[in-house]
Design a protein around this motif. Structure first.
Motif, PDB file in Angstrom:
ATOM      1  N   ILE A   1       7.578  -4.820   4.145  1.00 18.07           N
ATOM      2  CA  ILE A   1       7.068  -6.183   4.062  1.00 18.07           C
ATOM      3  C   ILE A   1       6.233  -6.402   5.313  1.00 18.07           C
ATOM      4  N   LEU A   2       4.952  -6.644   5.144  1.00 14.89           N
ATOM      5  CA  LEU A   2       4.020  -6.810   6.252  1.00 14.89           C
ATOM      6  C   LEU A   2       3.690  -8.287   6.414  1.00 14.89           C
ATOM      7  N   SER A   3       4.032  -8.846   7.561  1.00 14.16           N
ATOM      8  CA  SER A   3       3.814 -10.275   7.785  1.00 14.16           C
ATOM      9  C   SER A   3       2.961 -10.537   9.015  1.00 14.16           C
ATOM     10  N   ALA A   4       2.073 -11.487   8.882  1.00 10.93           N
ATOM     11  CA  ALA A   4       1.243 -12.008   9.966  1.00 10.93           C
ATOM     12  C   ALA A   4       0.448 -13.157   9.354  1.00 10.93           C
ATOM     13  N   ARG A   5      -0.447 -13.740  10.112  1.00  8.66           N
ATOM     14  CA  ARG A   5      -1.222 -14.876   9.599  1.00  8.66           C
ATOM     15  C   ARG A   5      -2.500 -14.458   8.899  1.00  8.66           C
ATOM     16  N   ARG A   6      -3.035 -13.271   9.218  1.00  7.10           N
ATOM     17  CA  ARG A   6      -4.363 -12.884   8.725  1.00  7.10           C
ATOM     18  C   ARG A   6      -4.236 -12.012   7.477  1.00  7.10           C
ATOM     19  N   LEU A   7      -4.540 -12.596   6.332  1.00  6.15           N
ATOM     20  CA  LEU A   7      -4.392 -11.902   5.053  1.00  6.15           C
ATOM     21  C   LEU A   7      -5.279 -10.672   4.976  1.00  6.15           C
ATOM     22  N   ASN A   8      -6.535 -10.788   5.370  1.00  4.56           N
ATOM     23  CA  ASN A   8      -7.460  -9.650   5.274  1.00  4.56           C
ATOM     24  C   ASN A   8      -6.974  -8.453   6.087  1.00  4.56           C
ATOM     25  N   GLU A   9      -6.463  -8.718   7.275  1.00  3.17           N
ATOM     26  CA  GLU A   9      -5.964  -7.636   8.127  1.00  3.17           C
ATOM     27  C   GLU A   9      -4.690  -7.023   7.548  1.00  3.17           C
ATOM     28  N   LEU A  10      -3.837  -7.839   6.979  1.00  8.45           N
ATOM     29  CA  LEU A  10      -2.625  -7.317   6.354  1.00  8.45           C
ATOM     30  C   LEU A  10      -2.966  -6.417   5.167  1.00  8.45           C
ATOM     31  N   ASN A  11      -3.948  -6.821   4.382  1.00 14.91           N
ATOM     32  CA  ASN A  11      -4.379  -5.985   3.255  1.00 14.91           C
ATOM     33  C   ASN A  11      -4.968  -4.664   3.735  1.00 14.91           C
ATOM     34  N   ARG A  12      -5.691  -4.709   4.854  1.00 19.23           N
ATOM     35  CA  ARG A  12      -6.224  -3.478   5.433  1.00 19.23           C
ATOM     36  C   ARG A  12      -5.089  -2.535   5.848  1.00 19.23           C
ATOM     37  N   VAL A  13      -4.066  -3.098   6.510  1.00 16.87           N
ATOM     38  CA  VAL A  13      -2.919  -2.289   6.930  1.00 16.87           C
ATOM     39  C   VAL A  13      -2.193  -1.730   5.706  1.00 16.87           C
ATOM     40  N   LYS A  14      -2.060  -2.543   4.671  1.00 19.39           N
ATOM     41  CA  LYS A  14      -1.406  -2.064   3.449  1.00 19.39           C
ATOM     42  C   LYS A  14      -2.172  -0.885   2.852  1.00 19.39           C
ATOM     43  N   ASP A  15      -3.478  -1.008   2.768  1.00 18.89           N
ATOM     44  CA  ASP A  15      -4.289   0.085   2.211  1.00 18.89           C
ATOM     45  C   ASP A  15      -4.100   1.374   3.010  1.00 18.89           C
ATOM     46  N   ASN A  16      -4.059   1.242   4.321  1.00 14.61           N
ATOM     47  CA  ASN A  16      -3.868   2.423   5.168  1.00 14.61           C
ATOM     48  C   ASN A  16      -2.468   3.011   5.017  1.00 14.61           C
TER      49      ASN A  16
ATOM     50  N   GLY B   1      13.185   5.173   2.071  1.00 13.33           N
ATOM     51  CA  GLY B   1      13.728   4.221   1.117  1.00 13.33           C
ATOM     52  C   GLY B   1      14.240   2.925   1.721  1.00 13.33           C
ATOM     53  N   LYS B   2      14.303   2.829   3.064  1.00 12.27           N
ATOM     54  CA  LYS B   2      14.765   1.602   3.703  1.00 12.27           C
ATOM     55  C   LYS B   2      13.740   0.483   3.502  1.00 12.27           C
ATOM     56  N   VAL B   3      14.245  -0.718   3.330  1.00 12.05           N
ATOM     57  CA  VAL B   3      13.383  -1.895   3.220  1.00 12.05           C
ATOM     58  C   VAL B   3      13.234  -2.499   4.608  1.00 12.05           C
ATOM     59  N   VAL B   4      11.989  -2.512   5.110  1.00 11.47           N
ATOM     60  CA  VAL B   4      11.717  -2.928   6.490  1.00 11.47           C
ATOM     61  C   VAL B   4      10.728  -4.081   6.490  1.00 11.47           C
ATOM     62  N   TRP B   5      11.099  -5.158   7.144  1.00 11.22           N
ATOM     63  CA  TRP B   5      10.228  -6.328   7.288  1.00 11.22           C
ATOM     64  C   TRP B   5       9.669  -6.326   8.700  1.00 11.22           C
ATOM     65  N   ILE B   6       8.342  -6.233   8.830  1.00 10.13           N
ATOM     66  CA  ILE B   6       7.673  -6.205  10.134  1.00 10.13           C
ATOM     67  C   ILE B   6       6.856  -7.480  10.308  1.00 10.13           C
ATOM     68  N   THR B   7       7.206  -8.285  11.292  1.00  8.83           N
ATOM     69  CA  THR B   7       6.355  -9.428  11.640  1.00  8.83           C
ATOM     70  C   THR B   7       5.312  -8.963  12.660  1.00  8.83           C
ATOM     71  N   GLY B   8       4.188  -9.648  12.689  1.00  9.63           N
ATOM     72  CA  GLY B   8       3.111  -9.214  13.577  1.00  9.63           C
ATOM     73  C   GLY B   8       2.570  -7.857  13.170  1.00  9.63           C
ATOM     74  N   ALA B   9       2.408  -7.661  11.861  1.00 13.41           N
ATOM     75  CA  ALA B   9       2.050  -6.331  11.331  1.00 13.41           C
ATOM     76  C   ALA B   9       0.558  -6.142  11.114  1.00 13.41           C
ATOM     77  N   SER B  10      -0.256  -7.116  11.471  1.00 11.47           N
ATOM     78  CA  SER B  10      -1.687  -7.032  11.153  1.00 11.47           C
ATOM     79  C   SER B  10      -2.495  -6.251  12.175  1.00 11.47           C
ATOM     80  N   SER B  11      -1.898  -5.925  13.320  1.00  9.28           N
ATOM     81  CA  SER B  11      -2.623  -5.182  14.351  1.00  9.28           C
ATOM     82  C   SER B  11      -1.634  -4.619  15.357  1.00  9.28           C
ATOM     83  N   GLY B  12      -2.153  -3.826  16.277  1.00  9.31           N
ATOM     84  CA  GLY B  12      -1.367  -3.384  17.418  1.00  9.31           C
ATOM     85  C   GLY B  12      -0.137  -2.576  17.067  1.00  9.31           C
ATOM     86  N   ILE B  13       0.941  -2.828  17.784  1.00  9.14           N
ATOM     87  CA  ILE B  13       2.177  -2.066  17.631  1.00  9.14           C
ATOM     88  C   ILE B  13       2.731  -2.201  16.224  1.00  9.14           C
ATOM     89  N   GLY B  14       2.737  -3.416  15.672  1.00  6.84           N
ATOM     90  CA  GLY B  14       3.263  -3.617  14.324  1.00  6.84           C
ATOM     91  C   GLY B  14       2.505  -2.820  13.287  1.00  6.84           C
TER      92      GLY B  14
END
Length: 327
Positions: A74-89, A46-59
């Motif tokens: 909250i998943l943040s990075a510059r690449r929208l397509n990669e962020l959506n992929r991470v969200k789906d997973n 239930g914690k709200v967590v904001w991760i920068t650099g979330a599109s690949s790697g450790i994030g």
């Protein structure tokens, strides 16, 4: 056996334990104990967590570990397509987490002028922020004396100053509501001098300086700071690494190697560190971990080993090959 003999035996046993036991670990002793006996990751539910650099790697892998225990992300990075992929997973990783529990927030963390607006968006979306994971950053492969000063500026802007800018705004919010948690992805390079990554090493050392200063200045138990120091991790960081020239990327793929911790394992261990609010943790293969212990607590022995094997030792531990030819 008299008192002093007993103290001597205990002392010898203590040092032997720290010399031998890390060879069987992939993280420092404190984190290993917390993983087995500490607070479970499920406490983050239930914690709200904001991760920068979330599109690949450790994030990315941390996002999966937190999704499994039903954190709101909250998943943040510059690449929208990669962020959506991470969200789906992330949605696939949990049976309970819903689409609205994960926000994809495209962000160039170096654009500090937008930090306040993005933070306001997070608060409006979820009503609160519990944990900020400062994970955005890039590595480097370069010869020290050849590094252009513009590279130093660019890397510090990304790896250090952007993180400090966002964290200062978030600290004011945490201070206002009376609680929060900073998680900062540093590196083993943040506590040791690593060759052929001069600017990167400096930027990670700087993070420790900034956040240790904050920790000492505030001494606020309700706003813990967790410095995460990974060693070689099996993630595709090398292709995007800085070099000695501005605007240039190293462009090599990372080799799959046994001396690297998997992204999944690293993400899990960071989640353990967050759940237990550790001040600092090291995550690395046993060889790198042991060298880190020597460098931190037995610097004379560590220096002897480094002089014997040369800087190539670090390259083979980190990249599984010589990536920069020393002159």
């Amino acid at each position: 056996m008299d008192f002093f003999e007993f103290i001597g035996i205990v002392t010898v046993a203590y040092y032997l334990f720290y010399i031998i036991y890390p060879w069987f670990l992939d993280c420092d002793l404190n984190l290993s104990i917390r993983e087995t006996f500490g607070q479970p990751i499920t406490n983050l539910r239930g914690k709200v967590v904001w991760i920068t650099g979330a599109s690949s790697g450790i994030g990315e892998h941390l996002a999966y570990a937190l999704a499994k225990v039903n954190c709101k992300l909250i998943l943040s990075a510059r690449r929208l397509n990669e962020l959506n992929r991470v969200k789906d997973n992330c949605l696939k990783a949990s049976n309970e987490i819903q689409e609205n529990d994960i926000e994809v927030l495209v962000m160039d963390v170096s654009d500090v002028s937008k930090h306040q607006k993005l933070l306001d968006h997070v608060i409006t979306k979820f009503g609160k922020l519990d944990i900020l994971v400062n994970n955005a950053g890039r590595s480097q492969r370069a010869i020290w004396e050849n590094i252009d000063l513009e590279v130093d500026k660019e890397m510090f802007n990304l790896n250090t100053f952007s993180i400090i800018s966002l964290s200062r705004l978030v600290y004011k919010y945490f201070d206002k509501i009376g609680h929060g948690h900073f998680v900062v992805t540093s590196s083993i390079a943040g506590i040791m001098g690593v060759p052929f990554s001069g600017t990167y090493t400096g930027s990670k050392h700087a993070l420790h300086g900034y956040f240790e200063s904050l920790r000492t200045e505030k001494m606020n138990k309700n706003i813990p700071i967790s410095m995460i120091c990974p060693g070689p991790i099996q993630t595709p960081f090398l292709s995007q690494a800085f070099t000695e020239k501005s605007g240039e990327k190293f462009g090599q793929d990372c080799d799959v190697a046994k001396n690297k911790i998997s992204g999944e394992r690293c993400g899990h261990l960071i989640a353990v560190a967050i759940a237990n609010k550790v001040n600092e943790c090291w995550i690395a293969h046993c060889t790198t971990l042991q060298l880190t212990y020597l460098g931190k607590y037995y610097p004379n022995i560590a220096q002897t080993i480094i002089y014997l094997f040369g800087p190539q030792l670090f390259q083979r531990l980190r990249d599984n090959k010589v990536t920069v030819n020393a002159k």
